[in-house]
Design an enzyme around this catalytic site. Structure first.
Site: not given
Length: 379
Positions: A70-71, A151, A180, A198-200, A322
């Site tokens: 996502a970043t 988040n 999220q 974002s997959g993770h 983060c």
């Protein structure tokens, strides 16, 4: 170990890992190669995008671009849209609720690229103030960004209210960070021009990302090279990552309702348990997404609490992973007018698909021990 830091990252599902390994071994070809194997890889990539379109019910309204996370997706969308709209709409709008991969990009566009950055106010319950957004909208606004679920404290943002407002401003591109939200709550894509995933964050792999964008002509490429992914993300496409991310998305979407109900149950149990302890405060709003609970311990530093829980095998975070090592007060909690002592002593519990009742019981047991160690410090 009791893992309650799922907003930072999650354990990958075994079928996602298996999918990655299988494709990596059998379809290691370059989808851009003109030979038969390359064409087969390209067809597999196109099928993956069709499957994402089906599972997310996008109705072919979006182009699907695979990224590293996502970043990268946020950088591509925000910079690309801003650069394309610079001449006629150089005003951009965000809020301090955003993840650093959005907020720092918007601040860069202001400081280094000459865009006029406006901040929309945040209500005391952690939502973007739509009335204030309406008051600062003009025909010169080319970009508005808002995350779906925060988040830090889990608040669900008024995405549809913002989308309805922006319908009257055709120049304004609406970007949403959906990291999220997927798999935790039901999502409505109506009125959203681009969205990052974002997959993770939903039991996929690190290095898996997605950018959904309605009109690729409205975004300036920030990565140049061979012209892959509609010319927006040059470089050899990571087919194993793409295929295995489809598996992660399907798993997350198919279990959203069940997981949401289970996490609500855990959330209710934890908030009821924590409310019995003097000097401990629930900072997350009551109508927040159930997977995140932000807790304030005025008088005790958040880092001390994280270390104390870690000592007993419980993994939690201060604010967000983060930014938790930066050592400054969290802007989200400040915007909600939460006392600085509570912010300094705040920790985040974040649950996920693998969180169990045993984890909740274990957290409660360890909390009782830690509370006895710190209760004299609480204000």
């Amino acid at each position: 170990m009791i893992y309650l830091d799922n907003a930072a990252t999650t354990q990958a599902d075994q079928d996602v890992i298996d999918s990655f390994s299988k494709v990596n071994q059998t379809f290691y070809f370059n989808p851009n190669s003109p030979h038969l194997a390359g064409l087969q890889a390209e067809q597999l990539l196109l099928k993956a995008k069709d499957e994402i379109n089906r599972v997310l019910r996008l109705n072919h309204r979006y182009e699907i671009i695979f990224t590293s996370g996502a970043t990268e997706s946020n950088n591509m969308a925000l910079k690309g849209v801003a650069y394309r709209k610079r001449e006629n709409a150089n005003e951009i709008i965000t809020s301090v609720l955003e993840h650093p991969s959005v907020l720092e990009v918007m601040r860069y566009l202001e400081a280094k690229q000459g865009f006029k950055l406006k901040y929309v106010n945040v209500t005391e319950n952690g939502k973007v103030d739509v009335d204030h957004l309406k008051s600062i909208m003009t025909d010169k606004v080319g970009l508005v960004t808002c995350m779906y679920v925060n988040n830090v404290m889990g608040q669900i943002q008024p995405i549809q209210a913002i989308a309805n407002l922006l319908a009257d401003y055709p120049r304004a591109h609406f970007h949403v960070d959906g990291v999220q939200a997927l798999g935790k709550i039901s999502m409505n894509f109506k009125g959203i021009d681009s969205l990052s995933l974002s997959g993770h964050k939903f039991n996929g792999l690190k290095g898996q990302g997605l950018l959904l964008i309605k009109n690729t002509q409205n975004i300036e490429p920030i990565i140049h090279g061979g012209g892959q992914e509609y010319g927006l993300r040059s470089g050899t496409i990571n087919l194993p990552m793409a295929i295995s991310m489809v598996k992660a998305i399907k798993n997350a979407v198919n279990h959203t309702q069940e997981l949401n109900l289970r996490l609500k149950e855990y959330n209710d149990r934890l908030t009821t348990f924590l409310s019995k302890y003097k000097g401990v405060y629930i900072l997350s709003p009551q109508d927040a997404s159930p997977q995140i609970i932000n807790i304030g311990f005025p008088g005790v530093k958040g880092e001390v609490l994280v270390n104390a829980f870690s000592k007993y095998g419980v993994m939690v975070s201060t604010t967000s992973a983060c930014s938790s090592k930066r050592g400054k007060l969290n802007e989200v909690l400040l915007a909600m007018d939460i006392a600085e002592t509570s912010i300094e002593g705040s920790i985040r519990l974040s649950m996920g698909a693998r969180t169990s009742e045993e984890d909740i019981l274990g957290f409660e047991d360890k909390f009782k021990i830690i509370y006895e160690e710190i209760k004299e410090l609480l204000k």
